[in-house]
Design an enzyme around this catalytic site. Structure first.
Site, PDB file in Angstrom:
ATOM      1  N   ARG A  32       3.517   3.875  31.532  1.00 30.40           N
ATOM      2  CA  ARG A  32       4.558   4.874  31.281  1.00 30.40           C
ATOM      3  C   ARG A  32       5.492   5.054  32.464  1.00 30.40           C
ATOM      4  NH1 ARG A  32       0.199   9.363  29.917  1.00 30.40           N
ATOM      5  NH2 ARG A  32      -0.682   8.267  31.720  1.00 30.40           N
ATOM      6  N   ASP A  41       0.408   2.317  35.696  1.00 26.90           N
ATOM      7  CA  ASP A  41       0.565   3.022  34.415  1.00 26.90           C
ATOM      8  C   ASP A  41       1.776   2.517  33.625  1.00 26.90           C
ATOM      9  OD1 ASP A  41       1.237   5.157  32.470  1.00 26.90           O
ATOM     10  OD2 ASP A  41      -0.358   6.262  33.478  1.00 26.90           O
ATOM     11  N   HIS A  66       2.675   9.529  40.124  1.00 23.23           N
ATOM     12  CA  HIS A  66       3.119  10.282  38.949  1.00 23.23           C
ATOM     13  C   HIS A  66       2.093  11.338  38.598  1.00 23.23           C
ATOM     14  CE1 HIS A  66       0.442   8.294  35.887  1.00 23.23           C
ATOM     15  NE2 HIS A  66       0.388   7.385  36.841  1.00 23.23           N
ATOM     16  N   CYS A  92      -1.804  11.285  36.536  1.00 23.20           N
ATOM     17  CA  CYS A  92      -2.274   9.908  36.761  1.00 23.20           C
ATOM     18  C   CYS A  92      -3.762   9.780  36.373  1.00 23.20           C
ATOM     19  CB  CYS A  92      -2.080   9.543  38.227  1.00 23.20           C
ATOM     20  SG  CYS A  92      -2.610   7.862  38.619  1.00 23.20           S
ATOM     21  N   CYS A 102       2.256   3.174  40.582  1.00 23.15           N
ATOM     22  CA  CYS A 102       1.048   3.058  39.769  1.00 23.15           C
ATOM     23  C   CYS A 102       1.265   2.030  38.661  1.00 23.15           C
ATOM     24  CB  CYS A 102       0.693   4.408  39.161  1.00 23.15           C
ATOM     25  SG  CYS A 102      -0.845   4.384  38.204  1.00 23.15           S
TER      26      CYS A 102
HETATM   27 CO    CO Z   1      -1.303   6.417  37.427  1.00 25.32          CO
END
Ligand code: CO
Length: 198
Positions: free
Chosen positions: A46, A44, A98, A101, A42
């Site tokens: 993080r 993301d 994750h 999400c 992803c």
């Molecule tokens: Co995500």
């Protein structure tokens, strides 16, 4: 723009540290990359791929998009997959989602977010295919996390069904596919027990 300047400053520090520890690090890497792993994860912020699995530059080939989706008409993802398998000859393809999400959550919510809703339709397809399992979850958050897991498995299966992977297996190239999920709350990755190797 002091904030942006600090990025460049960080970069100079990072490069200097690397050379300090390993003087030929960049000159070696400049000549070639030979990663054994392709990471499909992803976007993301993080979930920084290399960092969470402790791999250096040159060791992980990476494709990231919102909600780690593998679509058979996505030339971007398919090109990464093809190059990784046919040219770099990676041995493992890891689809890593994750928990928590935002893309998965948005796919389950009815709110509109603009263009990205079209992309998240793919995740809604996954949700529809597993409606019974999702409905059985006690809370909305639990449903989101369950869909995060189911999405990893479905996307890894999409990787398996590509002509790229099918052809590789036919040629005898032993590339293994894996489904993992990362926990934002503790930084730990769980192997979802999916291992596909032709
Ligand atoms: Co995500």
């Amino acid at each position: 723009m002091p904030a942006l300047d600090s990025l460049l400053q960080n970069n100079r520090q990072w490069a200097a540290d690397r050379v300090g520890r390993d003087p030929t690090f960049f000159t070696r890497l400049e000549k070639q990359q030979a990663p054994e792993f392709l990471w499909i994860g992803c976007s993301d912020s993080r979930v920084p791929a290399n960092e969470i699995v402790g791999l250096d530059p040159g060791e992980l080939f990476v494709h990231r998009n919102v909600a780690n989706v593998v679509v058979h008409t996505d030339l971007n993802c398919l090109s990464v997959l093809q190059f990784a398998i046919d040219v770099l000859k990676v041995k493992h393809v890891i689809v890593c989602g994750h928990y928590g999400c935002g893309g998965i959550r948005a796919a389950l919510e009815k709110d509109q977010h603009g263009l990205i809703d079209n992309w998240l339709r793919h995740v809604q397809d996954v949700a529809r295919a597993h409606e019974v399992k999702l409905e059985a979850m006690p809370t909305f958050d639990a449903r989101v996390d369950k869909l995060c897991e189911l999405n990893v498995i479905d996307q890894a299966q999409n990787v398996a069904r590509t002509t790229i992977v099918q052809d590789a297996w036919r040629r005898g190239h032993q590339v293994e596919l894996h489904g993992w999920i990362y926990g934002l709350k503790d930084g730990l990755i769980t192997d979802l027990g999916l291992q596909i190797s032709g």
